[in-house]
Design a protein around this motif. Structure first.
Motif, PDB file in Angstrom:
ATOM      1  N   VAL A 155     -52.137  16.109  23.229  1.00  0.00           N
ATOM      2  CA  VAL A 155     -51.134  14.691  23.028  1.00  0.00           C
ATOM      3  C   VAL A 155     -50.877  14.296  24.297  1.00  0.00           C
ATOM      4  CG1 VAL A 155     -49.272  13.334  21.888  1.00  0.00           C
ATOM      5  CG2 VAL A 155     -50.727  14.837  20.330  1.00  0.00           C
ATOM      6  N   PHE A 156     -50.136  15.272  24.688  1.00  0.00           N
ATOM      7  CA  PHE A 156     -49.594  14.929  26.441  1.00  0.00           C
ATOM      8  C   PHE A 156     -51.186  14.226  27.531  1.00  0.00           C
ATOM      9  CE2 PHE A 156     -48.144  15.952  30.736  1.00  0.00           C
ATOM     10  CZ  PHE A 156     -47.141  15.214  30.804  1.00  0.00           C
ATOM     11  N   PHE A 157     -51.103  15.200  27.162  1.00  0.00           N
ATOM     12  CA  PHE A 157     -53.073  15.062  28.911  1.00  0.00           C
ATOM     13  C   PHE A 157     -53.919  13.541  28.265  1.00  0.00           C
ATOM     14  CE2 PHE A 157     -51.319  19.071  30.072  1.00  0.00           C
ATOM     15  CZ  PHE A 157     -51.188  18.880  31.197  1.00  0.00           C
ATOM     16  N   LEU A 158     -53.747  13.624  27.246  1.00  0.00           N
ATOM     17  CA  LEU A 158     -55.049  12.822  26.840  1.00  0.00           C
ATOM     18  C   LEU A 158     -54.303  11.336  26.413  1.00  0.00           C
ATOM     19  CD1 LEU A 158     -57.530  14.492  25.169  1.00  0.00           C
ATOM     20  CD2 LEU A 158     -57.323  13.837  26.662  1.00  0.00           C
ATOM     21  N   TYR A 159     -52.845  11.159  26.309  1.00  0.00           N
ATOM     22  CA  TYR A 159     -51.705   9.982  25.450  1.00  0.00           C
ATOM     23  C   TYR A 159     -51.217   9.678  26.290  1.00  0.00           C
ATOM     24  CZ  TYR A 159     -49.391   7.200  23.212  1.00  0.00           C
ATOM     25  OH  TYR A 159     -48.472   5.340  22.488  1.00  0.00           O
ATOM     26  N   VAL A 160     -50.177  10.554  26.553  1.00  0.00           N
ATOM     27  CA  VAL A 160     -48.666  10.602  27.099  1.00  0.00           C
ATOM     28  C   VAL A 160     -48.975   9.948  29.029  1.00  0.00           C
ATOM     29  CG1 VAL A 160     -46.571  11.269  27.462  1.00  0.00           C
ATOM     30  CG2 VAL A 160     -47.495  11.453  25.309  1.00  0.00           C
ATOM     31  N   ARG A 161     -49.737  11.128  29.442  1.00  0.00           N
ATOM     32  CA  ARG A 161     -49.629  10.664  30.697  1.00  0.00           C
ATOM     33  C   ARG A 161     -50.351   9.267  31.115  1.00  0.00           C
ATOM     34  NH1 ARG A 161     -52.001  16.071  34.313  1.00  0.00           N
ATOM     35  NH2 ARG A 161     -52.075  15.261  36.303  1.00  0.00           N
ATOM     36  N   PRO A 162     -51.731   9.757  30.461  1.00  0.00           N
ATOM     37  CA  PRO A 162     -52.047   8.150  30.691  1.00  0.00           C
ATOM     38  C   PRO A 162     -51.203   6.452  30.547  1.00  0.00           C
ATOM     39  CG  PRO A 162     -54.049   9.611  29.707  1.00  0.00           C
ATOM     40  CD  PRO A 162     -52.177  10.238  29.368  1.00  0.00           C
ATOM     41  N   MET A 163     -50.983   7.143  29.745  1.00  0.00           N
ATOM     42  CA  MET A 163     -49.855   6.003  29.372  1.00  0.00           C
ATOM     43  C   MET A 163     -48.592   5.472  30.767  1.00  0.00           C
ATOM     44  SD  MET A 163     -51.155   4.243  26.798  1.00  0.00           S
ATOM     45  CE  MET A 163     -49.911   3.307  26.899  1.00  0.00           C
ATOM     46  N   ARG A 164     -48.292   6.768  30.978  1.00  0.00           N
ATOM     47  CA  ARG A 164     -47.741   6.764  31.991  1.00  0.00           C
ATOM     48  C   ARG A 164     -48.088   6.043  33.692  1.00  0.00           C
ATOM     49  NH1 ARG A 164     -45.229  11.992  34.650  1.00  0.00           N
ATOM     50  NH2 ARG A 164     -45.512  12.929  32.079  1.00  0.00           N
ATOM     51  N   ASN A 165     -48.777   6.651  33.295  1.00  0.00           N
ATOM     52  CA  ASN A 165     -49.982   6.291  34.462  1.00  0.00           C
ATOM     53  C   ASN A 165     -49.908   4.943  34.906  1.00  0.00           C
ATOM     54  OD1 ASN A 165     -48.980   8.808  35.879  1.00  0.00           O
ATOM     55  ND2 ASN A 165     -51.000   9.253  35.879  1.00  0.00           N
ATOM     56  N   THR A 166     -50.260   4.240  33.766  1.00  0.00           N
ATOM     57  CA  THR A 166     -51.135   2.760  33.831  1.00  0.00           C
ATOM     58  C   THR A 166     -49.901   1.700  33.820  1.00  0.00           C
ATOM     59  OG1 THR A 166     -50.603   2.390  31.234  1.00  0.00           O
ATOM     60  CG2 THR A 166     -52.841   3.374  32.204  1.00  0.00           C
ATOM     61  N   GLU A 167     -48.855   1.771  33.363  1.00  0.00           N
ATOM     62  CA  GLU A 167     -47.804   1.169  34.113  1.00  0.00           C
ATOM     63  C   GLU A 167     -47.829   0.046  34.756  1.00  0.00           C
ATOM     64  OE1 GLU A 167     -43.695   3.163  33.136  1.00  0.00           O
ATOM     65  OE2 GLU A 167     -44.367   3.859  30.972  1.00  0.00           O
ATOM     66  N   ALA A 168     -47.711  -0.756  34.432  1.00  0.00           N
ATOM     67  CA  ALA A 168     -47.559  -2.094  36.248  1.00  0.00           C
ATOM     68  C   ALA A 168     -46.395  -2.631  35.373  1.00  0.00           C
ATOM     69  CB  ALA A 168     -49.333  -2.417  35.933  1.00  0.00           C
ATOM     70  N   THR A 169     -46.716  -3.180  36.828  1.00  0.00           N
ATOM     71  CA  THR A 169     -45.181  -4.889  36.672  1.00  0.00           C
ATOM     72  C   THR A 169     -46.009  -6.208  37.253  1.00  0.00           C
ATOM     73  OG1 THR A 169     -43.479  -5.371  36.790  1.00  0.00           O
ATOM     74  CG2 THR A 169     -43.988  -4.093  39.003  1.00  0.00           C
ATOM     75  N   SER A 170     -45.849  -7.252  36.646  1.00  0.00           N
ATOM     76  CA  SER A 170     -46.667  -8.253  36.969  1.00  0.00           C
ATOM     77  C   SER A 170     -45.351  -8.709  38.494  1.00  0.00           C
ATOM     78  CB  SER A 170     -46.663  -9.369  36.082  1.00  0.00           C
ATOM     79  OG  SER A 170     -45.290  -9.613  35.740  1.00  0.00           O
ATOM     80  N   GLY A 171     -44.271  -7.323  38.660  1.00  0.00           N
ATOM     81  CA  GLY A 171     -43.478  -8.509  39.907  1.00  0.00           C
ATOM     82  C   GLY A 171     -43.694  -8.714  40.788  1.00  0.00           C
ATOM     83  N   TYR A 172     -43.342  -9.144  41.170  1.00  0.00           N
ATOM     84  CA  TYR A 172     -43.590  -8.710  42.858  1.00  0.00           C
ATOM     85  C   TYR A 172     -42.296  -9.552  43.686  1.00  0.00           C
ATOM     86  CZ  TYR A 172     -44.168 -14.029  42.868  1.00  0.00           C
ATOM     87  OH  TYR A 172     -44.213 -15.232  42.117  1.00  0.00           O
ATOM     88  N   SER A 173     -41.578  -9.233  45.312  1.00  0.00           N
ATOM     89  CA  SER A 173     -40.931  -9.358  46.222  1.00  0.00           C
ATOM     90  C   SER A 173     -41.682 -10.501  47.209  1.00  0.00           C
ATOM     91  CB  SER A 173     -40.745  -8.586  47.118  1.00  0.00           C
ATOM     92  OG  SER A 173     -39.931  -9.124  47.919  1.00  0.00           O
ATOM     93  N   MET A 174     -40.783 -12.215  47.014  1.00  0.00           N
ATOM     94  CA  MET A 174     -41.317 -12.844  48.273  1.00  0.00           C
ATOM     95  C   MET A 174     -41.384 -13.009  49.504  1.00  0.00           C
ATOM     96  SD  MET A 174     -40.302 -15.779  47.058  1.00  0.00           S
ATOM     97  CE  MET A 174     -40.542 -17.553  47.820  1.00  0.00           C
ATOM     98  N   GLN A 175     -41.185 -11.409  49.629  1.00  0.00           N
ATOM     99  CA  GLN A 175     -41.932 -10.563  50.939  1.00  0.00           C
ATOM    100  C   GLN A 175     -42.387 -10.350  51.086  1.00  0.00           C
ATOM    101  OE1 GLN A 175     -39.526 -11.506  53.689  1.00  0.00           O
ATOM    102  NE2 GLN A 175     -38.222 -12.280  52.282  1.00  0.00           N
ATOM    103  N   GLU A 176     -43.554 -10.508  50.270  1.00  0.00           N
ATOM    104  CA  GLU A 176     -44.947  -9.853  49.447  1.00  0.00           C
ATOM    105  C   GLU A 176     -45.900 -10.313  49.925  1.00  0.00           C
ATOM    106  OE1 GLU A 176     -45.106  -7.374  46.445  1.00  0.00           O
ATOM    107  OE2 GLU A 176     -43.805  -6.482  46.280  1.00  0.00           O
ATOM    108  N   LEU A 177     -45.407 -11.735  50.339  1.00  0.00           N
ATOM    109  CA  LEU A 177     -46.767 -13.199  49.940  1.00  0.00           C
ATOM    110  C   LEU A 177     -46.580 -14.302  51.805  1.00  0.00           C
ATOM    111  CD1 LEU A 177     -44.686 -15.697  47.983  1.00  0.00           C
ATOM    112  CD2 LEU A 177     -46.869 -14.245  47.255  1.00  0.00           C
ATOM    113  N   GLY A 178     -45.791 -12.741  52.431  1.00  0.00           N
ATOM    114  CA  GLY A 178     -46.452 -13.211  53.334  1.00  0.00           C
ATOM    115  C   GLY A 178     -48.125 -12.184  53.756  1.00  0.00           C
TER     116      GLY A 178
END
Length: 179
Positions: free
Chosen positions: A90-113
């Motif tokens: 369960v850990f290696f085939l579900y939990v760990r991949p789910m933790r690694n796929t967390e992504a955010t759509s947030g960004y900083s205005m400074q990243e737009l340069g």
């Protein structure tokens, strides 16, 4: 021992139902009180992996007790080994991949340069307009002003030259992608 195995199996089924089906619903009503059910625990000791191990222990113990000709100690030991393997599964085939796929759509205005965008509301020489910029798989629009002090018509390709407090300073690009 059969009662212990059935209890562990029932706990796992209940845990799965609560965390998967009702976790988000109850979590929103209880204002995060069920956040411990998420995949954010320390190391391999994640709640989902532990619950998977307990469920596997119950199921394996029940099956071994009913269908194997082992004594009670051997049944418990084998059920524990199978539970450990199930927990790691369960850990290696579900939990760990789910933790690694967390992504955010947030960004900083400074990243737009340096970002490339398109003018969606014309930008006057001394004023503001609006640009559309692609961020990852989405798009965002921002207030923009002309870095060069020239009018920039709607539909023009621009590059963000400077990021100010609330405004992006942009410059036009030609067909070759140059400023």
């Amino acid at each position: 021992m059969e009662t212990l195995y059935i209890s562990c199996l029932a706990f796992g089924i209940l845990f799965a139902f609560v965390s998967v089906v009702l976790g988000d619903i109850l979590g929103s009503f209880l204002d995060g009180a069920l956040d411990f059910l998420s995949v954010d625990g320390p190391g391999i000791f994640q709640p989902a992996a532990i619950a998977g191990g307990i469920t596997t222990f119950g199921g394996a113990g029940l099956l071994l007790e009913r269908y194997a000709t082992l004594d009670e100690g051997a049944t418990v030991l084998l059920a524990l080994l199978i539970a450990a393997a199930g927990s790691m599964f369960v850990f290696f085939l579900y939990v760990r991949p789910m933790r690694n796929t967390e992504a955010t759509s947030g960004y900083s205005m400074q990243e737009l340069g340096g970002a490339i965008g398109e003018v969606i509301t014309s930008i006057p020489a001394q004023g503001c307009g609006e640009v559309l910029i692609r961020i990852g798989a989405g798009v965002t629009n921002h207030t923009a002003e002309s870095f060069e002090g020239k009018d920039i018509p709607t539909g023009s390709r621009v590059v963000v030259v400077e990021v100010k407090l609330d405004v992006l300073a942009v410059a036009t690009m030609d067909e070759r992608g140059e400023m």
